[in-house]
Design a protein around this motif. Structure first.
Motif, PDB file in Angstrom:
ATOM      1  N   MET A   1       0.850  -1.193   0.000  1.00  9.58           N
ATOM      2  CA  MET A   1       0.000   0.000   0.000  1.00  9.58           C
ATOM      3  C   MET A   1       0.886   1.242   0.000  1.00  9.58           C
ATOM      4  N   PRO A   2       0.535   2.256  -0.820  1.00 17.52           N
ATOM      5  CA  PRO A   2       1.333   3.480  -0.854  1.00 17.52           C
ATOM      6  C   PRO A   2       0.988   4.416   0.305  1.00 17.52           C
ATOM      7  N   ILE A   3       1.994   4.988   0.912  1.00 17.03           N
ATOM      8  CA  ILE A   3       1.829   6.073   1.875  1.00 17.03           C
ATOM      9  C   ILE A   3       2.260   7.349   1.141  1.00 17.03           C
ATOM     10  N   LYS A   4       1.309   8.225   0.878  1.00 15.66           N
ATOM     11  CA  LYS A   4       1.586   9.396   0.047  1.00 15.66           C
ATOM     12  C   LYS A   4       1.648  10.670   0.870  1.00 15.66           C
ATOM     13  N   LEU A   5       2.592  11.526   0.503  1.00 16.28           N
ATOM     14  CA  LEU A   5       2.634  12.890   1.013  1.00 16.28           C
ATOM     15  C   LEU A   5       2.113  13.781  -0.101  1.00 16.28           C
ATOM     16  N   GLN A   6       0.930  14.374   0.111  1.00 15.60           N
ATOM     17  CA  GLN A   6       0.275  15.141  -0.930  1.00 15.60           C
ATOM     18  C   GLN A   6      -0.003  16.565  -0.488  1.00 15.60           C
ATOM     19  N   LEU A   7       0.104  17.471  -1.447  1.00 12.97           N
ATOM     20  CA  LEU A   7      -0.343  18.842  -1.266  1.00 12.97           C
ATOM     21  C   LEU A   7      -1.518  19.023  -2.207  1.00 12.97           C
ATOM     22  N   ALA A   8      -2.726  19.039  -1.624  1.00 13.11           N
ATOM     23  CA  ALA A   8      -3.956  19.040  -2.413  1.00 13.11           C
ATOM     24  C   ALA A   8      -3.969  17.803  -3.300  1.00 13.11           C
ATOM     25  N   ASP A   9      -4.051  17.984  -4.627  1.00  6.16           N
ATOM     26  CA  ASP A   9      -4.101  16.842  -5.541  1.00  6.16           C
ATOM     27  C   ASP A   9      -2.723  16.412  -6.033  1.00  6.16           C
ATOM     28  N   THR A  10      -1.670  17.071  -5.581  1.00  5.67           N
ATOM     29  CA  THR A  10      -0.331  16.800  -6.080  1.00  5.67           C
ATOM     30  C   THR A  10       0.437  15.901  -5.114  1.00  5.67           C
ATOM     31  N   THR A  11       0.909  14.762  -5.613  1.00  5.35           N
ATOM     32  CA  THR A  11       1.702  13.835  -4.794  1.00  5.35           C
ATOM     33  C   THR A  11       3.166  14.256  -4.823  1.00  5.35           C
ATOM     34  N   LEU A  12       3.729  14.527  -3.645  1.00  7.60           N
ATOM     35  CA  LEU A  12       5.111  14.964  -3.539  1.00  7.60           C
ATOM     36  C   LEU A  12       6.069  13.802  -3.271  1.00  7.60           C
ATOM     37  N   PHE A  13       5.558  12.767  -2.571  1.00  7.00           N
ATOM     38  CA  PHE A  13       6.418  11.638  -2.202  1.00  7.00           C
ATOM     39  C   PHE A  13       5.548  10.423  -1.913  1.00  7.00           C
ATOM     40  N   THR A  14       6.024   9.253  -2.310  1.00  5.85           N
ATOM     41  CA  THR A  14       5.288   8.011  -2.059  1.00  5.85           C
ATOM     42  C   THR A  14       6.247   6.937  -1.555  1.00  5.85           C
ATOM     43  N   SER A  15       5.813   6.241  -0.513  1.00  6.68           N
ATOM     44  CA  SER A  15       6.556   5.092  -0.022  1.00  6.68           C
ATOM     45  C   SER A  15       5.572   3.938   0.140  1.00  6.68           C
ATOM     46  N   SER A  16       5.920   2.773  -0.404  1.00  6.58           N
ATOM     47  CA  SER A  16       5.012   1.630  -0.355  1.00  6.58           C
ATOM     48  C   SER A  16       5.351   0.711   0.813  1.00  6.58           C
ATOM     49  N   LEU A  17       4.311   0.260   1.504  1.00  6.35           N
ATOM     50  CA  LEU A  17       4.460  -0.665   2.618  1.00  6.35           C
ATOM     51  C   LEU A  17       3.638  -1.921   2.341  1.00  6.35           C
ATOM     52  N   TRP A  18       4.161  -3.075   2.729  1.00  4.77           N
ATOM     53  CA  TRP A  18       3.417  -4.322   2.626  1.00  4.77           C
ATOM     54  C   TRP A  18       2.525  -4.429   3.858  1.00  4.77           C
ATOM     55  N   LEU A  19       1.194  -4.388   3.644  1.00  8.64           N
ATOM     56  CA  LEU A  19       0.242  -4.386   4.744  1.00  8.64           C
ATOM     57  C   LEU A  19      -0.801  -5.484   4.558  1.00  8.64           C
ATOM     58  N   GLN A  20      -1.379  -5.915   5.659  1.00  8.99           N
ATOM     59  CA  GLN A  20      -2.526  -6.818   5.645  1.00  8.99           C
ATOM     60  C   GLN A  20      -3.779  -5.943   5.689  1.00  8.99           C
ATOM     61  N   VAL A  21      -4.546  -5.973   4.596  1.00 10.79           N
ATOM     62  CA  VAL A  21      -5.648  -5.027   4.407  1.00 10.79           C
ATOM     63  C   VAL A  21      -6.985  -5.709   4.651  1.00 10.79           C
ATOM     64  N   ARG A  22      -7.846  -5.033   5.400  1.00 10.23           N
ATOM     65  CA  ARG A  22      -9.219  -5.478   5.612  1.00 10.23           C
ATOM     66  C   ARG A  22     -10.164  -4.428   5.019  1.00 10.23           C
ATOM     67  N   GLU A  23     -10.975  -4.859   4.049  1.00  7.64           N
ATOM     68  CA  GLU A  23     -11.980  -3.982   3.455  1.00  7.64           C
ATOM     69  C   GLU A  23     -13.316  -4.264   4.130  1.00  7.64           C
ATOM     70  N   VAL A  24     -13.910  -3.243   4.723  1.00  9.02           N
ATOM     71  CA  VAL A  24     -15.178  -3.404   5.437  1.00  9.02           C
ATOM     72  C   VAL A  24     -16.310  -2.945   4.528  1.00  9.02           C
ATOM     73  N   GLY A  25     -17.170  -3.866   4.120  1.00  4.04           N
ATOM     74  CA  GLY A  25     -18.255  -3.544   3.208  1.00  4.04           C
ATOM     75  C   GLY A  25     -19.398  -2.825   3.901  1.00  4.04           C
ATOM     76  N   LEU A  26     -20.208  -2.150   3.095  1.00  2.25           N
ATOM     77  CA  LEU A  26     -21.367  -1.439   3.637  1.00  2.25           C
ATOM     78  C   LEU A  26     -22.383  -2.413   4.223  1.00  2.25           C
ATOM     79  N   ASP A  27     -22.336  -3.678   3.773  1.00  2.00           N
ATOM     80  CA  ASP A  27     -23.251  -4.690   4.282  1.00  2.00           C
ATOM     81  C   ASP A  27     -22.790  -5.259   5.623  1.00  2.00           C
TER      82      ASP A  27
END
Length: 304
Positions: A1-27
């Motif tokens: 997953m990318p960790i982004k440093l952004q100023l408004a819509d502009t990405t200044l820096f990105t670092s990717s981390l390997w993460l265990q992701v849980r997506e929580v559905g609306l249901d």
């Protein structure tokens, strides 16, 4: 997953981390949480932690704090907008004020006149239709600010296309394209999970911005989806916008929450993003105070 440093819509820096992701559905029927507790799952050797999104929350939580052996970071809080589709389209339209209904109808008529009297649009749902949808949607996506500035256009990959076809074979996707003289000008892509239609990707050709083609396609798509009488919710997912607020019937407070290994690198990344987000918020508030925020956004996104 990318960790982004952004100023408004502009990405200044990105670092990717390997993460265990849980997506929580609306249901998901779990109650909102008032205390952020790390998952009890074992952390894999190559993983830097967990990301849970969108987690239903209540009350206030610190943006960044230590929780057991983790750094607990609330990267964003937002109302998760959605439409309750367990009603008729007539009942749904009644939720809008007469002024808003009139505005929507006027936009549709204006675009119909622009197209010569009739709006051309198409629904895609079968596996054999996906190649055409993908080709047309990608043609639009390449022109959008989401793709040019945010790297958030419709993915241009074989993996994504094959997933799209698989969902179509399972009856779990809808794609919509709006045309002008056989030219695609706006697209909407919606996978479906457990009766929840997910607002995954929407884009429009900036040359048609003044004709509100994204709004028009959203309206036409919703009328079609209500007509199917098969869905429980239309989920606008994370993020705030006037578009989502306009069409939604309800919202629930949510957050994206990271639980990262407590280490110097992760601490610096999180503090950097937190600082940049705060700086962007301050600038945005100042621009809004002087009535310039929307103008600056348009200039950054579309060069106007």
């Amino acid at each position: 997953m990318p960790i982004k440093l952004q100023l408004a819509d502009t990405t200044l820096f990105t670092s990717s981390l390997w993460l265990q992701v849980r997506e929580v559905g609306l249901d998901n029927e779990d109650l909102p949480v008032s205390e952020l507790i790390p998952p009890a799952d074992a952390l894999q050797a190559d993983s830097q932690g967990f990301l849970i999104r969108p987690l239903r929350i209540t009350g206030e939580q610190p943006v960044l704090e230590k929780r057991n052996s983790y750094l607990c970071y609330v990267s964003s809080r937002y109302p998760r907008y959605y439409i309750d589709m367990r009603m008729s389209f007539v009942e749904y339209k009644a939720k809008f004020s007469s002024k808003t209904r009139s505005t929507l109808n006027r936009k549709v008529r204006k675009y119909a006149d622009y197209c010569g009297g009739e709006i051309e649009w198409k629904v895609y749902r079968e596996a054999g239709e996906m190649p055409e949808f993908f080709r047309l949607a990608r043609a639009v996506s390449k022109t959008t600010y989401q793709e040019k500035l945010l790297d958030a256009g419709l993915p241009d990959s074989e993996k994504f296309f094959l997933e799209m076809e698989q969902l179509a074979r399972q009856g779990r996707v809808r794609g919509f394209i709006l045309f002008n003289q056989n030219q695609p000008v706006s697209y909407l892509y919606c996978p479906i999970t457990n009766g929840v239609v997910i607002y995954a990707f929407l884009g429009y050709d900036p040359g048609y911005m003044n004709l509100s083609v994204g709004t028009i396609l959203q309206w036409l798509a919703l009328e079609h989806l209500f007509g199917e009488s098969s869905f429980r919710f239309f989920d606008f997912t994370e993020g705030q916008s006037e578009h989502k607020k306009l069409f939604a019937t309800d919202n629930v407070q949510c957050a994206n929450v990271f639980f990262l290994r407590n280490g110097l690198r992760n601490m610096l990344l999180l503090h950097g993003q937190r600082t940049m987000n705060h700086f962007s918020q301050v600038i945005g508030d100042k621009l809004a105070q002087f009535g310039l925020k929307s103008k600056v956004k348009k200039m950054m996104r579309f060069g106007i």
